[in-house]
Design a protein around this motif. Structure first.
Motif, PDB file in Angstrom:
ATOM      1  N   HIS A  48       0.830  -1.203   0.000  1.00  0.00           N
ATOM      2  CA  HIS A  48       0.000   0.000   0.000  1.00  0.00           C
ATOM      3  C   HIS A  48       0.871   1.262   0.000  1.00  0.00           C
ATOM      4  CE1 HIS A  48      -4.088  -1.612   0.726  1.00  0.00           C
ATOM      5  NE2 HIS A  48      -3.396  -2.670   1.101  1.00  0.00           N
ATOM      6  N   TYR A 131      -6.160   0.957  -4.858  1.00  0.00           N
ATOM      7  CA  TYR A 131      -5.698   0.558  -3.531  1.00  0.00           C
ATOM      8  C   TYR A 131      -6.794  -0.066  -2.643  1.00  0.00           C
ATOM      9  CZ  TYR A 131      -5.046   2.669   1.256  1.00  0.00           C
ATOM     10  OH  TYR A 131      -5.047   2.960   2.597  1.00  0.00           O
ATOM     11  N   MET A 135      -6.736  -3.645  -0.548  1.00  0.00           N
ATOM     12  CA  MET A 135      -7.124  -3.741   0.870  1.00  0.00           C
ATOM     13  C   MET A 135      -8.227  -4.781   1.055  1.00  0.00           C
ATOM     14  SD  MET A 135      -7.961  -0.704   3.514  1.00  0.00           S
ATOM     15  CE  MET A 135      -9.060  -0.963   4.909  1.00  0.00           C
ATOM     16  N   ILE A 139      -8.011  -8.451   3.298  1.00  0.00           N
ATOM     17  CA  ILE A 139      -8.991  -8.888   4.300  1.00  0.00           C
ATOM     18  C   ILE A 139      -9.624 -10.216   3.882  1.00  0.00           C
ATOM     19  CG2 ILE A 139     -11.194  -8.293   5.386  1.00  0.00           C
ATOM     20  CD1 ILE A 139     -10.381  -5.281   4.777  1.00  0.00           C
ATOM     21  N   GLN A 153     -10.801   4.612   7.258  1.00  0.00           N
ATOM     22  CA  GLN A 153     -10.776   3.377   6.465  1.00  0.00           C
ATOM     23  C   GLN A 153     -12.146   2.713   6.384  1.00  0.00           C
ATOM     24  OE1 GLN A 153      -8.215   2.341   4.709  1.00  0.00           O
ATOM     25  NE2 GLN A 153      -6.930   4.014   5.440  1.00  0.00           N
TER      26      GLN A 153
HETATM   27  N1  TRP Z   1      -5.125   1.040   4.278  1.00  0.00           N
HETATM   28  C1  TRP Z   1      -4.760   1.003   5.674  1.00  0.00           C
HETATM   29  C2  TRP Z   1      -4.179   2.348   6.081  1.00  0.00           C
HETATM   30  O1  TRP Z   1      -3.704   3.079   5.254  1.00  0.00           O
HETATM   31  C3  TRP Z   1      -3.761  -0.072   5.954  1.00  0.00           C
HETATM   32  C4  TRP Z   1      -4.287  -1.377   5.537  1.00  0.00           C
HETATM   33  C5  TRP Z   1      -3.899  -2.067   4.448  1.00  0.00           C
HETATM   34  C6  TRP Z   1      -5.316  -2.130   6.172  1.00  0.00           C
HETATM   35  N2  TRP Z   1      -4.595  -3.232   4.362  1.00  0.00           N
HETATM   36  C7  TRP Z   1      -5.459  -3.306   5.382  1.00  0.00           C
HETATM   37  C8  TRP Z   1      -6.109  -1.933   7.305  1.00  0.00           C
HETATM   38  C9  TRP Z   1      -6.407  -4.262   5.700  1.00  0.00           C
HETATM   39  C10 TRP Z   1      -7.051  -2.905   7.621  1.00  0.00           C
HETATM   40  C11 TRP Z   1      -7.196  -4.050   6.807  1.00  0.00           C
HETATM   41  O2  TRP Z   1      -4.195   2.665   7.257  1.00  0.00           O
END
Ligand code: TRP
Length: 333
Positions: A48, A131, A135, A139, A153
């Motif tokens: 990310h 992005y 994410m 999950i 988020q």
């Molecule tokens: N996108 C989140 C952030 O920038 C970080 C993240 C990446 C995340 N993958 C995730 C959070 C999956 C929870 C679940 O803070």
């Protein structure tokens, strides 16, 4: 990790610089507490991170540092899986399939994309746009039941839920539809300089945030300069965002309620209050900082933890990915 009836939690944090006090209270501290009750998977989201241009050497170093800091905060690799995102290729693989099940219009509505593309107008890359799909893959590839996320988020988690349901409807039941996990002590920590804004390490004013690795003197100085108001009385109120924010911090670090704090500082000035807040933070961060330095110096141990974490994570993620590849009709030999 054994197979258990516990619910599974997944969360991630980007390895872009040291975590702030806000990250600690809002995320990392809770991650440690959740380990008793849940099967937890915690990820350093380095894939990310490159949606914004990173210095490669810094990103590499900061990925280890982030892992060391998570461990120093009490995340126990005997209980939880801790790994670096790029070490588990299934995230990228699933992400592609999911991106073909996500609408352009849905991604266009993501407010973080709108904000970030405005802030990085010279680098509005496709990764910044897609992005939230990565994410979702993070999950769904673990079939996580619960995802602890901050307010920023929430929209991404909602999208992950939509993608999961859509895929399940189109290809038969495959993914667990994840729920947000709202922590019990979910204080949102605000900037020390502009207490109506969230504390952020990307703030240009370094006095607005406390970093977990700040020296005691820096912590004291930043709290001394924290913006309050001219009333000089310690109590929580919407009209007193600065003082209320400091009370939230003090409350988390001492376990005292707002009423107790108000009583403690009755008739006392902000100077004394701010010193106490600073000390409460130092008392918690100092041992974490020592532990962090110890772990970071033991590179073999740290890399061993990350290797084992990546293996454990891959075992789960590869299974999901194989199932998905089959369902969408990718040829198996
Ligand atoms: N996108 C989140 C952030 O920038 C970080 C993240 C990446 C995340 N993958 C995730 C959070 C999956 C929870 C679940 O803070």
């Amino acid at each position: 990790m054994e197979i258990s009836a516990k619910k599974r939690i997944l969360s991630g944090i980007q390895p872009t610089g040291t975590f702030t006090l806000g990250n600690y209270i809002g995320a990392v501290r809770n991650w440690g507490l959740l380990q008793q009750e849940y099967d937890c998977i915690y990820m350093i989201a380095n894939m990310h991170a490159i949606t914004v241009r990173q210095n490669p050497a810094d990103l590499r170093r900061q990925s280890r540092e982030a892992a060391a800091l998570l461990l120093a905060c009490g995340i126990d690799p005997q209980k939880s899986i801790v790994f670096v995102q790029s070490h588990v290729p299934a995230h990228a693989e699933l992400s592609w399939v999911l991106s073909c099940n996500t609408q352009f219009g849905e991604l266009s509505r993501m407010t973080q994309f709108k904000d970030k593309s405005a802030r990085h107008a010279d680098n509005v890359n496709a990764g910044l746009f897609t992005y939230p799909v990565l994410m979702a893959a993070d999950i769904l590839v673990y079939n996580a039941d619960l995802v602890p996320v901050g307010a920023d988020q929430k929209q991404h988690l909602e999208l992950a839920r939509n993608i999961a349901s859509r895929f399940n409807n189109a290809y038969s039941d495959t993914f667990t539809v994840p729920e947000p996990y709202i922590p019990k002590t979910g204080a949102r920590i605000m900037s020390l300089q502009e207490p109506d804004k969230k504390m952020s390490k990307s703030d240009t004013n370094v006095n607005s945030f406390i970093l977990m690795l700040d020296e005691p003197d820096a912590i004291r100085r930043k709290f001394k300069r924290a913006v309050t108001d001219s009333e000089g009385a310690v109590y929580a109120s919407e009209e007193k965002p600065g003082v209320t924010n400091l009370m939230s911090i003090y409350s988390v670090f001492t376990g005292k309620s707002f009423e107790e704090i108000q009583r403690e500082f009755e008739g006392k000035g902000y100077g004394e209050f701010k010193d106490a807040v600073a000390q409460s933070v130092i008392d918690v961060f100092s041992p974490i900082q020592n532990e962090y330095r110890r772990i970071l110096a033991d590179k073999n141990y740290l890399d061993g933890v990350l290797k084992a974490g990546a293996e454990q994570a891959s075992r789960i993620a590869n299974k999901t990915c194989a199932k998905v590849y089959k369902k969408v009709g990718f040829l198996q030999l």
